[in-house]
Design a protein around this motif. Structure first.
Motif, PDB file in Angstrom:
ATOM      1  N   LYS A  66      -0.414 -23.134  25.051  1.00 19.65           N
ATOM      2  CA  LYS A  66       0.612 -22.479  24.232  1.00 19.65           C
ATOM      3  C   LYS A  66       0.342 -20.990  24.058  1.00 19.65           C
ATOM      4  CE  LYS A  66       3.244 -25.996  22.776  1.00 19.65           C
ATOM      5  NZ  LYS A  66       4.701 -26.034  22.812  1.00 19.65           N
ATOM      6  N   VAL A  67       1.427 -20.202  24.140  1.00 13.61           N
ATOM      7  CA  VAL A  67       1.345 -18.753  23.955  1.00 13.61           C
ATOM      8  C   VAL A  67       2.519 -18.282  23.105  1.00 13.61           C
ATOM      9  CG1 VAL A  67       0.105 -18.334  26.119  1.00 13.61           C
ATOM     10  CG2 VAL A  67       2.611 -18.301  26.096  1.00 13.61           C
ATOM     11  N   ASP A  68       2.410 -17.034  22.648  1.00 15.75           N
ATOM     12  CA  ASP A  68       3.483 -16.454  21.847  1.00 15.75           C
ATOM     13  C   ASP A  68       4.414 -15.561  22.665  1.00 15.75           C
ATOM     14  OD1 ASP A  68       2.638 -17.391  19.129  1.00 15.75           O
ATOM     15  OD2 ASP A  68       0.825 -16.317  19.719  1.00 15.75           O
ATOM     16  N   ALA A  69       3.908 -15.042  23.782  1.00 13.85           N
ATOM     17  CA  ALA A  69       4.739 -14.160  24.605  1.00 13.85           C
ATOM     18  C   ALA A  69       4.276 -14.203  26.052  1.00 13.85           C
ATOM     19  CB  ALA A  69       4.689 -12.729  24.082  1.00 13.85           C
ATOM     20  N   VAL A  70       5.256 -14.094  26.957  1.00 14.35           N
ATOM     21  CA  VAL A  70       4.986 -13.988  28.389  1.00 14.35           C
ATOM     22  C   VAL A  70       5.601 -12.683  28.870  1.00 14.35           C
ATOM     23  CG1 VAL A  70       5.436 -14.951  30.679  1.00 14.35           C
ATOM     24  CG2 VAL A  70       4.940 -16.482  28.754  1.00 14.35           C
ATOM     25  N   VAL A  71       4.787 -11.878  29.533  1.00 12.52           N
ATOM     26  CA  VAL A  71       5.227 -10.600  30.087  1.00 12.52           C
ATOM     27  C   VAL A  71       5.095 -10.662  31.599  1.00 12.52           C
ATOM     28  CG1 VAL A  71       4.636  -8.156  30.332  1.00 12.52           C
ATOM     29  CG2 VAL A  71       4.606  -9.226  28.070  1.00 12.52           C
ATOM     30  N   SER A  72       6.158 -10.306  32.304  1.00 10.73           N
ATOM     31  CA  SER A  72       6.092 -10.207  33.761  1.00 10.73           C
ATOM     32  C   SER A  72       6.217  -8.755  34.172  1.00 10.73           C
ATOM     33  CB  SER A  72       7.207 -11.019  34.422  1.00 10.73           C
ATOM     34  OG  SER A  72       7.196 -10.785  35.820  1.00 10.73           O
ATOM     35  N   ALA A  73       5.146  -8.228  34.753  1.00  8.28           N
ATOM     36  CA  ALA A  73       5.146  -6.871  35.298  1.00  8.28           C
ATOM     37  C   ALA A  73       4.861  -6.966  36.789  1.00  8.28           C
ATOM     38  CB  ALA A  73       4.094  -6.020  34.593  1.00  8.28           C
ATOM     39  N   THR A  74       5.531  -7.897  37.439  1.00 11.10           N
ATOM     40  CA  THR A  74       5.260  -8.161  38.846  1.00 11.10           C
ATOM     41  C   THR A  74       6.551  -8.520  39.559  1.00 11.10           C
ATOM     42  OG1 THR A  74       3.805  -9.407  40.338  1.00 11.10           O
ATOM     43  CG2 THR A  74       4.791 -10.625  38.506  1.00 11.10           C
ATOM     44  N   GLY A  75       6.466  -8.603  40.862  1.00 12.55           N
ATOM     45  CA  GLY A  75       7.620  -8.975  41.672  1.00 12.55           C
ATOM     46  C   GLY A  75       7.799  -8.024  42.836  1.00 12.55           C
ATOM     47  N   SER A  76       7.767  -8.565  44.044  1.00 10.28           N
ATOM     48  CA  SER A  76       7.900  -7.756  45.256  1.00 10.28           C
ATOM     49  C   SER A  76       9.337  -7.769  45.756  1.00 10.28           C
ATOM     50  CB  SER A  76       6.990  -8.311  46.362  1.00 10.28           C
ATOM     51  OG  SER A  76       5.646  -8.303  45.949  1.00 10.28           O
ATOM     52  N   ALA A  77       9.687  -6.747  46.544  1.00 14.20           N
ATOM     53  CA  ALA A  77      10.989  -6.681  47.212  1.00 14.20           C
ATOM     54  C   ALA A  77      10.850  -5.788  48.434  1.00 14.20           C
ATOM     55  CB  ALA A  77      12.065  -6.145  46.277  1.00 14.20           C
ATOM     56  N   HIS A  78      11.706  -6.004  49.409  1.00 12.10           N
ATOM     57  CA  HIS A  78      11.681  -5.208  50.635  1.00 12.10           C
ATOM     58  C   HIS A  78      12.471  -3.926  50.447  1.00 12.10           C
ATOM     59  CE1 HIS A  78      11.698  -4.194  54.870  1.00 12.10           C
ATOM     60  NE2 HIS A  78      13.006  -4.016  54.788  1.00 12.10           N
ATOM     61  N   PHE A  79      11.905  -2.815  50.893  1.00 11.76           N
ATOM     62  CA  PHE A  79      12.611  -1.540  50.926  1.00 11.76           C
ATOM     63  C   PHE A  79      12.871  -1.181  52.384  1.00 11.76           C
ATOM     64  CE2 PHE A  79      11.022  -1.506  46.679  1.00 11.76           C
ATOM     65  CZ  PHE A  79      11.878  -0.701  45.958  1.00 11.76           C
ATOM     66  N   GLY A  80      14.129  -0.978  52.717  1.00 10.37           N
ATOM     67  CA  GLY A  80      14.510  -0.636  54.077  1.00 10.37           C
ATOM     68  C   GLY A  80      16.007  -0.451  54.150  1.00 10.37           C
ATOM     69  N   SER A  81      16.482   0.142  55.246  1.00 10.45           N
ATOM     70  CA  SER A  81      17.908   0.436  55.375  1.00 10.45           C
ATOM     71  C   SER A  81      18.723  -0.850  55.425  1.00 10.45           C
ATOM     72  CB  SER A  81      18.171   1.266  56.633  1.00 10.45           C
ATOM     73  OG  SER A  81      18.015   0.460  57.794  1.00 10.45           O
ATOM     74  N   ILE A  82      19.954  -0.770  54.936  1.00 11.95           N
ATOM     75  CA  ILE A  82      20.830  -1.935  54.926  1.00 11.95           C
ATOM     76  C   ILE A  82      21.141  -2.385  56.352  1.00 11.95           C
ATOM     77  CG2 ILE A  82      23.030  -0.682  54.843  1.00 11.95           C
ATOM     78  CD1 ILE A  82      22.201  -3.761  52.718  1.00 11.95           C
ATOM     79  N   ALA A  83      21.142  -1.444  57.293  1.00 12.84           N
ATOM     80  CA  ALA A  83      21.430  -1.788  58.689  1.00 12.84           C
ATOM     81  C   ALA A  83      20.324  -2.643  59.302  1.00 12.84           C
ATOM     82  CB  ALA A  83      21.611  -0.511  59.511  1.00 12.84           C
ATOM     83  N   GLU A  84      19.122  -2.530  58.757  1.00 12.86           N
ATOM     84  CA  GLU A  84      17.977  -3.280  59.284  1.00 12.86           C
ATOM     85  C   GLU A  84      17.584  -4.461  58.394  1.00 12.86           C
ATOM     86  OE1 GLU A  84      14.976  -0.310  59.634  1.00 12.86           O
ATOM     87  OE2 GLU A  84      15.964   0.723  61.299  1.00 12.86           O
ATOM     88  N   LEU A  85      18.285  -4.625  57.275  1.00 14.71           N
ATOM     89  CA  LEU A  85      17.955  -5.706  56.349  1.00 14.71           C
ATOM     90  C   LEU A  85      18.395  -7.048  56.933  1.00 14.71           C
ATOM     91  CD1 LEU A  85      16.824  -6.379  53.499  1.00 14.71           C
ATOM     92  CD2 LEU A  85      19.160  -6.165  52.647  1.00 14.71           C
TER      93      LEU A  85
END
Length: 199
Positions: free
Chosen positions: A55-74
């Motif tokens: 059990k906890v009082d708070a959950v913090v998410s400071a994470t998460g990946s994503a791809h950076f690139g041109s829409i033409a190559e996505l």
């Protein structure tokens, strides 16, 4: 309060931990170990984290990946990076963590400025950010037991300009310590369904 900070070894995660540890018990989680190992792209890993911590009082998410690139190559495969990590990963922290949050507790997730202020090569990341913002706003009106949920939308960080500055020409970079204050506002305050912009 007992607070899990996921992504605690990152620039924002470290700043959040430093800000919150003044008044709270912090459990640092992430792929690199720290107090608890977790991979937010894995449902089983998230379950194991919560089972270990309890059990906890708070959950913090400071994470998460994503791809950076041109829409033409996505490609669909590259787009899945942001869907599986930043979008689904953070949402699963909420869905799987509901039974581990004490009454009146909170979840705070991370979005980002580019969903509202677009940059080149940022479409996939912006999609994930916008999905989190919409989820938070809608989920807030039906969270049980007084549980609150918010998100924080930071600008590019001063500490990350060497790495990401070329993606953000003309943006007013902010220090991670100021971003951390928005997370503190979410945890120690009373608001819910908010997306705190740190611009």
């Amino acid at each position: 309060m007992k607070v899990i900070v996921i992504g605690a070894s990152g620039t924002i995660g470290k700043a959040i931990s430093e800000e919150l540890e003044k008044n709270h018990e912090i459990i640092r989680a992430g792929r690199n170990g720290l107090d608890v190992v977790v991979d937010i792209t894995s449902v089983d890993s998230i379950k194991r984290m919560y089972e270990k911590i309890g059990k906890v009082d708070a959950v913090v998410s400071a994470t998460g990946s994503a791809h950076f690139g041109s829409i033409a190559e996505l490609t669909p495969e590259l787009n899945e990076i942001g869907i599986n990590s930043k979008l689904k990963g953070q949402i699963n922290l909420v869905l799987l963590g509901m039974d581990y949050i004490n009454d009146g507790g909170s979840f705070t997730l991370t979005t980002g400025i580019i969903m509202d202020d677009p940059i080149l090569q940022g479409a996939s990341a912006a999609m994930a950010n916008g999905g989190i913002k919409a989820f938070v706003k809608c989920a807030a009106i039906e969270m049980p037991r007084g549980i609150r949920i918010n998100s924080v939308s930071p600008n590019v960080l001063q500490e990350s300009l060497d790495k990401y500055g070329e993606f953000f020409p003309g943006f007013n970079a902010v220090p991670a310590s100021r971003v951390a204050l928005a997370f503190r506002k979410s945890i120690d305050g009373a608001q819910t369904g908010q997306n705190y912009e740190v611009y």
